[in-house]
Design an enzyme around this catalytic site. Structure first.
Site, PDB file in Angstrom:
ATOM      1  CB  ILE A  18       6.243   0.828   0.251  1.00  0.00           C
ATOM      2  CG1 ILE A  18       6.067   2.305  -0.141  1.00  0.00           C
ATOM      3  CG2 ILE A  18       5.030  -0.011  -0.130  1.00  0.00           C
ATOM      4  CD1 ILE A  18       4.983   3.069   0.624  1.00  0.00           C
ATOM      5  NE  ARG A  56      18.270 -12.224  38.494  1.00  0.00           N
ATOM      6  CZ  ARG A  56      19.557 -12.518  38.361  1.00  0.00           C
ATOM      7  NH1 ARG A  56      19.937 -13.706  37.893  1.00  0.00           N
ATOM      8  NH2 ARG A  56      20.474 -11.633  38.680  1.00  0.00           N
ATOM      9  CG  LEU A  96      -0.876   7.663   1.986  1.00  0.00           C
ATOM     10  CD1 LEU A  96      -1.702   8.285   0.864  1.00  0.00           C
ATOM     11  CD2 LEU A  96      -1.780   7.454   3.218  1.00  0.00           C
ATOM     12  CD  GLU A 151      -1.984   0.346   8.848  1.00  0.00           C
ATOM     13  OE1 GLU A 151      -3.163   0.460   9.224  1.00  0.00           O
ATOM     14  OE2 GLU A 151      -1.554  -0.650   8.219  1.00  0.00           O
ATOM     15  CD  GLN A 172       4.189  -4.619  49.041  1.00  0.00           C
ATOM     16  OE1 GLN A 172       4.445  -3.439  49.293  1.00  0.00           O
ATOM     17  NE2 GLN A 172       3.374  -5.342  49.776  1.00  0.00           N
ATOM     18  N   GLY A 225      19.444  -6.579  33.603  1.00  0.00           N
ATOM     19  CA  GLY A 225      20.483  -6.577  32.559  1.00  0.00           C
ATOM     20  C   GLY A 225      20.208  -7.605  31.479  1.00  0.00           C
ATOM     21  CB  SER A 260       1.677  13.235   9.481  1.00  0.00           C
ATOM     22  OG  SER A 260       2.540  12.471  10.281  1.00  0.00           O
ATOM     23  CG  PHE A 265      -1.726   1.169   1.484  1.00  0.00           C
ATOM     24  CD1 PHE A 265      -2.912   1.333   0.786  1.00  0.00           C
ATOM     25  CD2 PHE A 265      -1.361   2.139   2.411  1.00  0.00           C
ATOM     26  CE1 PHE A 265      -3.717   2.447   0.993  1.00  0.00           C
ATOM     27  CE2 PHE A 265      -2.160   3.249   2.636  1.00  0.00           C
ATOM     28  CZ  PHE A 265      -3.350   3.403   1.923  1.00  0.00           C
TER      29      PHE A 265
HETATM   30  C1  LIG Z   1       8.362   0.148   9.319  1.00  0.00           C
HETATM   31  C2  LIG Z   1       7.472   1.099   8.588  1.00  0.00           C
HETATM   32  C3  LIG Z   1       6.569   0.617   7.650  1.00  0.00           C
HETATM   33  C4  LIG Z   1       5.757   1.503   6.932  1.00  0.00           C
HETATM   34  N1  LIG Z   1       4.923   0.999   5.966  1.00  0.00           N
HETATM   35  C5  LIG Z   1       4.240   1.867   5.169  1.00  0.00           C
HETATM   36  C6  LIG Z   1       3.455   1.387   4.076  1.00  0.00           C
HETATM   37  O1  LIG Z   1       3.351   0.181   3.849  1.00  0.00           O
HETATM   38  N2  LIG Z   1       2.817   2.288   3.295  1.00  0.00           N
HETATM   39  C7  LIG Z   1       2.899   3.634   3.512  1.00  0.00           C
HETATM   40  O2  LIG Z   1       2.289   4.387   2.755  1.00  0.00           O
HETATM   41  N3  LIG Z   1       3.633   4.116   4.541  1.00  0.00           N
HETATM   42  C8  LIG Z   1       4.298   3.273   5.370  1.00  0.00           C
HETATM   43  N4  LIG Z   1       5.059   3.753   6.404  1.00  0.00           N
HETATM   44  C9  LIG Z   1       5.138   5.177   6.623  1.00  0.00           C
HETATM   45  C10 LIG Z   1       4.392   5.656   7.849  1.00  0.00           C
HETATM   46  O3  LIG Z   1       2.995   5.526   7.677  1.00  0.00           O
HETATM   47  C11 LIG Z   1       4.831   7.094   8.118  1.00  0.00           C
HETATM   48  O4  LIG Z   1       6.186   7.025   8.566  1.00  0.00           O
HETATM   49  C12 LIG Z   1       3.970   7.797   9.152  1.00  0.00           C
HETATM   50  O5  LIG Z   1       2.688   8.036   8.642  1.00  0.00           O
HETATM   51  C13 LIG Z   1       4.569   9.143   9.602  1.00  0.00           C
HETATM   52  O6  LIG Z   1       4.963   9.912   8.506  1.00  0.00           O
HETATM   53  P1  LIG Z   1       6.454  10.507   8.451  1.00  0.00           P
HETATM   54  O7  LIG Z   1       7.395   9.413   8.741  1.00  0.00           O
HETATM   55  O8  LIG Z   1       6.593  11.245   7.177  1.00  0.00           O
HETATM   56  O9  LIG Z   1       6.523  11.508   9.657  1.00  0.00           O
HETATM   57  P2  LIG Z   1       6.094  13.058   9.616  1.00  0.00           P
HETATM   58  O10 LIG Z   1       4.758  13.205   9.018  1.00  0.00           O
HETATM   59  O11 LIG Z   1       7.210  13.828   9.013  1.00  0.00           O
HETATM   60  O12 LIG Z   1       5.993  13.371  11.153  1.00  0.00           O
HETATM   61  C14 LIG Z   1       7.162  13.586  11.962  1.00  0.00           C
HETATM   62  C15 LIG Z   1       6.683  13.872  13.397  1.00  0.00           C
HETATM   63  O13 LIG Z   1       5.862  15.045  13.395  1.00  0.00           O
HETATM   64  C16 LIG Z   1       4.599  14.742  13.969  1.00  0.00           C
HETATM   65  N5  LIG Z   1       3.566  15.514  13.279  1.00  0.00           N
HETATM   66  C17 LIG Z   1       3.382  15.661  11.946  1.00  0.00           C
HETATM   67  N6  LIG Z   1       2.330  16.433  11.692  1.00  0.00           N
HETATM   68  C18 LIG Z   1       1.800  16.781  12.905  1.00  0.00           C
HETATM   69  C19 LIG Z   1       0.697  17.571  13.316  1.00  0.00           C
HETATM   70  N7  LIG Z   1      -0.144  18.151  12.444  1.00  0.00           N
HETATM   71  N8  LIG Z   1       0.476  17.733  14.643  1.00  0.00           N
HETATM   72  C20 LIG Z   1       1.289  17.125  15.553  1.00  0.00           C
HETATM   73  N9  LIG Z   1       2.358  16.358  15.216  1.00  0.00           N
HETATM   74  C21 LIG Z   1       2.602  16.197  13.916  1.00  0.00           C
HETATM   75  C22 LIG Z   1       4.405  13.238  13.749  1.00  0.00           C
HETATM   76  O14 LIG Z   1       3.475  12.685  14.663  1.00  0.00           O
HETATM   77  C23 LIG Z   1       5.817  12.747  13.971  1.00  0.00           C
HETATM   78  O15 LIG Z   1       6.061  12.653  15.352  1.00  0.00           O
HETATM   79  C24 LIG Z   1       5.847   2.879   7.172  1.00  0.00           C
HETATM   80  C25 LIG Z   1       6.733   3.370   8.151  1.00  0.00           C
HETATM   81  C26 LIG Z   1       7.538   2.499   8.842  1.00  0.00           C
HETATM   82  C27 LIG Z   1       8.489   3.055   9.861  1.00  0.00           C
END
Ligand SMILES: Cc1cc2nc3c(=O)[nH]c(=O)nc-3n(C[C@H](O)[C@H](O)[C@H](O)COP(=O)(O)OP(=O)(O)OC[C@H]3O[C@@H](n4cnc5c(N)ncnc54)[C@H](O)[C@@H]3O)c2cc1C
Length: 387
Positions: A155, A267, A123, A362, A278, A339, A130, A121
């Site tokens: 992806i 352990r 995106l 996601e 506790q 550890g 984001s 997928f």
């Molecule tokens: C192992 C892995 C697998 C993935 N698989 C897929 C896949 O199959 N398909 C796909 O399409 N994508 C995939 N992704 C991408 C993933 O969905 C994105 O990394 C994620 O949506 C965040 O986008 P970004 O990394 O660009 O972070 P950014 O959007 O750059 O965000 C960086 C930081 O800023 C924060 N932020 C951004 N905008 C706001 C806001 N308006 N308010 C507050 N905080 C904000 C975010 O929460 C984050 O902490 C994958 C990522 C990983 C790590």
């Protein structure tokens, strides 16, 4: 929906498979950086690639409530295993099932359900994660079909995938979600290439990579749903997917608590098992309470989804809470191991690294907070307000 007896048999078989095959395979899988093909074949035989797909397409025909119950069991083993089949059951098949033409369903769904074909997928892009409504990968009409240009990043399953759901900007004059369309692009399409596999913190057996489209020509029939519907398709797929991610977090939380419990019983320090101190008990109890809350939330959201009730806010609540909770639970479990928890000889070190991504993909935790609060503000306060 399956009858309870058949469903009970499936959960029992899956439980045995997880305990006897998947968990023991974790160290070798992490070392090799791939899920062994034999285990993938067994997962396919159990029908796990088609958990979410109807029986008419070769799937198990489970409700979402049943599916999350299976995920609670499956995700006791490394999340890499679920990752291999998660896209087939989620964002990689949802669009086809809900919005696909008959021809698209016939071509793809049986092969996704059997595991013969892996889905991806697409995106996220290098400049937009984001902020998905701003993506720039373009789809332009040419010679009765479309040409896709652009790069998708991180992806999941890209190195293995046979079919890619691609969200692209079909209206070059737009800058927001309205100009996006979804397409199905097959692996062997000229102009589609997959970059080198990413090196990651965790999920050693699951592979992600860039997917690059360069003069990638696809036919008109490759469009999924209607032109301009891409953002809606992606968001509805992600909404359902978030309940699945939360269920994965619950499964892993239960595993981590079991590991913590076993270690706390054997352990010893200061003349008794550490589980009798506790302060260690407080860590166990906090983890148990959080896992119980997350599990209850996921089941409730899945029931709402199955009943056809709107549950976008609830799906985001589940993802936010369950994935943040499993992070805390992994941290406490590592602490209980002391550890030893930091060492590769024990499973906790790997599981701790694996769970980190659940708060990111996601939709990050912050994006879930925005979705929840936005809907709360829209609905407003009321004494009859249901959650
Ligand atoms: C192992 C892995 C697998 C993935 N698989 C897929 C896949 O199959 N398909 C796909 O399409 N994508 C995939 N992704 C991408 C993933 O969905 C994105 O990394 C994620 O949506 C965040 O986008 P970004 O990394 O660009 O972070 P950014 O959007 O750059 O965000 C960086 C930081 O800023 C924060 N932020 C951004 N905008 C706001 C806001 N308006 N308010 C507050 N905080 C904000 C975010 O929460 C984050 O902490 C994958 C990522 C990983 C790590």
């Amino acid at each position: 929906m399956l009858d309870r007896e058949t469903f009970g048999q499936i959960t029992e078989t899956l439980g045995r498979f997880v305990a006897e095959q998947l968990i023991p395979a974790e160290p070798a899988m992490a070392e090799a950086g791939a899920v062994p093909p034999g285990l993938i074949a067994q997962m396919a035989e159990l029908g796990l690639f088609g958990m979410a797909l109807p029986e008419e397409w070769g799937g198990l025909g489970l409700t979402l409530e049943e599916e999350v119950e299976l995920l609670f069991i499956l995700c006791r083993a490394s999340l890499s295993f679920r990752s291999v089949l998660g896209i087939n059951n989620g964002v990689g098949s949802y669009g086809i099932l809900r919005y696909g033409s008959d021809a698209q369903k016939r071509r793809h769904l049986p092969r996704l359900a059997s595991g013969e074909r892996i889905a991806a997928f697409c995106l996220t892009e290098p400049d937009f994660g984001s902020d998905a409504a701003s993506i720039r990968t373009s789809a332009s009409r040419r010679d009765g079909g479309w040409v896709i240009e652009g790069t998708k990043r991180f992806i999941t399953n890209a190195p293995e995938a046979g079919v890619f759901t691609v969200i692209a900007r079909s209206d070059s004059g737009s800058r927001d979600h309205k100009g996006l369309t979804a397409f199905l692009v097959e692996r062997n399409t000229p102009g589609l290439s997959v970059g080198p596999t990413d090196r990651k913190l965790g999920l050693a057996g699951s592979h992600t990579a860039d997917v690059v489209f360069s003069d990638c020509r696809i036919p008109e029939e490759a469009i999924l749903g209607a032109e301009g519907e891409g953002f809606r398709i992606a968001m509805s797929a992600l909404e359902r997917g978030r309940i699945g991610i939360a269920a994965s977090a619950v499964g892993m939380s239960l595993r981590l608590i079991d590991e913590a419990l076993a270690y706390a019983g054997e352990r010893r320090s200061f003349g008794k098992p550490i589980g009798e101190h506790q302060l260690v008990q407080a860590m166990l109890a906090d983890s148990e309470a959080e896992a119980f809350a997350a599990r209850s939330m996921v089941l409730e959201a899945a029931r709402r989804y199955d009943a056809g009730e709107p549950c976008g806010k609830q799906a985001s609540c589940c993802k936010l809470f369950a994935t943040e909770a499993v992070g805390r639970i992994a941290d406490r479990t590592l602490q209980i191991f002391g550890g030893a928890g930091y060492m590769r000889d024990y499973p906790i070190e790997q599981l701790y690294r694996d769970v980190r991504v659940l708060r990111i993909y996601e939709g990050t935790s912050q994006i879930q907070q925005l979705i929840i609060a936005r809907q709360m503000m829209r609905d407003g306060a009321s004494p009859l307000r249901r959650q």
